[in-house]
Design an enzyme around this catalytic site. Sequence first.
Site, mmCIF file in Angstrom:
data_model
loop_
_atom_site.group_PDB
_atom_site.id
_atom_site.type_symbol
_atom_site.label_atom_id
_atom_site.label_comp_id
_atom_site.label_asym_id
_atom_site.label_seq_id
_atom_site.Cartn_x
_atom_site.Cartn_y
_atom_site.Cartn_z
ATOM 1 N N CYS A 35 0.883 -1.175 0.000
ATOM 2 C CA CYS A 35 0.000 0.000 0.000
ATOM 3 C C CYS A 35 0.912 1.214 0.000
ATOM 4 O O CYS A 35 1.912 1.235 -0.713
ATOM 5 C CB CYS A 35 -0.968 -0.027 1.183
ATOM 6 N N ARG A 85 -2.271 -0.835 5.491
ATOM 7 C CA ARG A 85 -3.414 -1.498 4.851
ATOM 8 C C ARG A 85 -3.035 -2.888 4.355
ATOM 9 O O ARG A 85 -3.781 -3.867 4.530
ATOM 10 C CB ARG A 85 -3.929 -0.638 3.686
#
Length: 467
Positions: free
Chosen positions: A421, A426
Amino acid sequence: MLMNLRKAALPIILLLLISLSLSACSNKSVETENKQVVEQQDKEEEKGIQSISTEDLKEKLNDNSWVIVDTRINDAYNGWKLEGVKRGGHIEGAVDFSANWLSTEVENKDAILSEAINAKGIDPSKNIVLYDANGEDALKVAEYLKDKGYENLYNYNVKEWTEDESLPMEIYENYKLIVPASIVKDILDGKTPETFEDSTQIKIVEASWGEEDTSYANGHVPTSFHINTDWIEPPPAWMLADDATLTEFALNNGFTKDDTVIVTGEAQMAAYRVATALRYIGVKDVRVLNGGLGAWISAGYDVETESHKPTPVTDFGAKIPVNPDLIDTIEELKVSLTKPNEFILVDNRTWEEHIGKSSGYSYHDLKGRIPGSVFGYAGKTDSNSLDYYRNIDNTMRNADEILAMWKEYGIDTNRHLSFMCGSGWRAAEVLYYAQVMGLENTSLYSDGWIGWSNNPENPVETGEPAN
């Protein structure tokens, strides 16, 4: 002679009394069970829902006009044996729509629930079987669906299904990696839940950015101590720290290779980021509270504000990192990207970040994507969300729906998947979900877009991908 007769009769009398007592208890048990059945039937009739037998349900498994819905808490669907079921997991082919979602308070709640209903094929034109294990969840969902015009609703007690070993159930291979709040509570109460039988030292930690007063001090799972994410990814770059720094972090916080660690937190991505770092370091068993602190509070458990401190150690028990292959360096990534038939770099950022319309970060201006990366979804709005991977209560979305998203962009799970990410938060959560599903041939490109784009010599792409 009379005394002998009395002695002989005494055992018979005692046996008769015991028999009568057991018979009375048995009758009371049957009466109680019958009463519960009648009460359940009354509830179903009141909600406008019919019962369905196990035999009838077996016949509907491959009937496209029927949809089977698991209304229990998400963790039960994944594989945990909760509420007295004999086997964990869900009925083969069932979708999930937890009654717990109905009590979750978020913005645009009805729109989110409606989207979930559509994604799972819970269509009003079909026959809908709603099952649970507590006699309550299915009725809650039935009432919700009836308000939306659903009519052909059926109720089923999944305990009956789990007791028959011949009936098919599905379970996520590594479901234990994400833990329900009730299991954490059992541990705190001194119990030994399933999958923790070999855990000799269980530590509960709270992970969040900043010092204790930022989040931890407002309330945390009892006994947990605080981990500031800056300790594993120091500012101003916020890239994963070098091995020497991670070794110092492990020793200062009392971690050893033989520990079992459950990571909790208000911000789930922080928990998954820390959990992934602990696994890379080499802690044997690292799990995350599914749904985060919100799941703990939703279950009705108290938080505490008392500050706990870890006991430092002088020996981790192994040379760090024990699991270096869990994290891909930029150099390793560049080599892997030359082997597209074996390797896929999954970009878990928003579409706007992927095509170069947004950097996603206030402290990083460069935009674009790594050439060869494949869009793998993240959040719908910004870099702080993972809507596409979570249910409305922030628990893990079901595996079939995640795999369907990946298939849309050609993400082949037979290849090695490296998740990335902006800087690893994430993607760490998505990596965990992939491994819950049983995808072991996976890793994290931890430095992400920020680490890649900070070097002007690295190539960059913008705009919509050609394929």
